[in-house]
Design a protein around this motif. Structure first.
Motif, PDB file in Angstrom:
ATOM      1  N   CYS A  74       0.479  -1.216  -5.376  1.00  0.00           N
ATOM      2  CA  CYS A  74      -0.514  -2.251  -5.107  1.00  0.00           C
ATOM      3  C   CYS A  74      -0.901  -3.038  -6.357  1.00  0.00           C
ATOM      4  O   CYS A  74      -1.879  -3.789  -6.345  1.00  0.00           O
ATOM      5  CB  CYS A  74      -1.765  -1.620  -4.504  1.00  0.00           C
ATOM      6  SG  CYS A  74      -2.626  -0.528  -5.665  1.00  0.00           S
TER       7      CYS A  74
ATOM      8  N   GLY B 206      -2.780   4.667  -1.721  1.00  0.00           N
ATOM      9  CA  GLY B 206      -4.181   4.381  -1.428  1.00  0.00           C
ATOM     10  C   GLY B 206      -5.149   5.093  -2.366  1.00  0.00           C
ATOM     11  O   GLY B 206      -6.347   5.109  -2.126  1.00  0.00           O
TER      12      GLY B 206
ATOM     13  N   GLU C 178       0.861  -1.176   0.000  1.00  0.00           N
ATOM     14  CA  GLU C 178       0.000   0.000   0.000  1.00  0.00           C
ATOM     15  C   GLU C 178       0.894   1.221   0.000  1.00  0.00           C
ATOM     16  O   GLU C 178       1.690   1.425   0.911  1.00  0.00           O
ATOM     17  CB  GLU C 178      -0.927   0.049   1.204  1.00  0.00           C
ATOM     18  CG  GLU C 178      -1.808   1.279   1.154  1.00  0.00           C
ATOM     19  CD  GLU C 178      -2.983   1.258   2.096  1.00  0.00           C
ATOM     20  OE1 GLU C 178      -3.841   2.138   1.958  1.00  0.00           O
ATOM     21  OE2 GLU C 178      -3.058   0.368   2.956  1.00  0.00           O
TER      22      GLU C 178
ATOM     23  N   CYS D 204      -5.719  -1.255  -4.667  1.00  0.00           N
ATOM     24  CA  CYS D 204      -6.248  -0.336  -3.650  1.00  0.00           C
ATOM     25  C   CYS D 204      -7.561   0.296  -4.086  1.00  0.00           C
ATOM     26  O   CYS D 204      -8.339   0.745  -3.254  1.00  0.00           O
ATOM     27  CB  CYS D 204      -5.227   0.742  -3.300  1.00  0.00           C
ATOM     28  SG  CYS D 204      -4.985   2.009  -4.575  1.00  0.00           S
TER      29      CYS D 204
END
Length: 158
Positions: free
Chosen positions: A49, A42, A39, A61
């Protein structure tokens, strides 16, 4: 409310009871303990990710796990078990395209996804393919070189 979500993770059938709207990233890392997928932001901007969903590079994400229902999900843990995955990883090592390593899982998946559709990419195509994956250490030159190495060594494999 929890719901059973079933998909293939690294070619293995997987089912998990979870909130269908939680991110695939959260499910992979926290519920299934596949921690190579990182991560970063985000927000779908950094590529840390990245996973393959039915062969397509996606930001885990940003994807609700419910969208993985019935799908094929490939993470670095699974990809490194394949000949092509090892080819990309070894090319990154040979080109010294790994420094801190945080972006590396996403970069491996991005390069793999590129080579699957274009086994002989030029530099512009490589840079475009990895443009969704941020690296703060390498300056990208070594990663581009790794893609060229993987393409050359993988002639006839891709």
């Amino acid at each position: 409310m929890a719901m059973k979500i079933s998909f293939y993770l690294n070619e293995q059938p997987t089912s998990i009871d979870c909130d269908p709207m939680q991110s695939l990233l959260h499910t992979l890392r926290n519920d299934i303990h596949q921690t190579a997928t990182k991560e970063g932001c985000g927000e779908g901007e950094c590529g840390a990710c990245s996973v393959l969903l039915n062969g397509r590079l996606v930001n885990a994400c940003m994807l609700p796990v419910a969208q993985a229902e019935g799908a094929q999900v490939m993470t670095l843990e699974g990809l490194k078990q394949t000949t092509k995955g090892q080819l990309v990883i070894n090319a990154l090592l040979e080109a010294k395209g790994v420094q801190c390593g945080f972006c590396t899982p996403g970069m491996v998946l991005a390069l793999y996804a590129l080579l699957e559709v274009n086994p002989s990419p030029d530099e512009h195509t490589i840079r475009t393919a990895i443009s969704g994956n941020l690296c703060r250490c390498t300056g990208y030159g070594m990663i581009v070189e790794a893609a060229k190495i993987a393409a050359k060594k993988g002639e006839g494999v891709w």
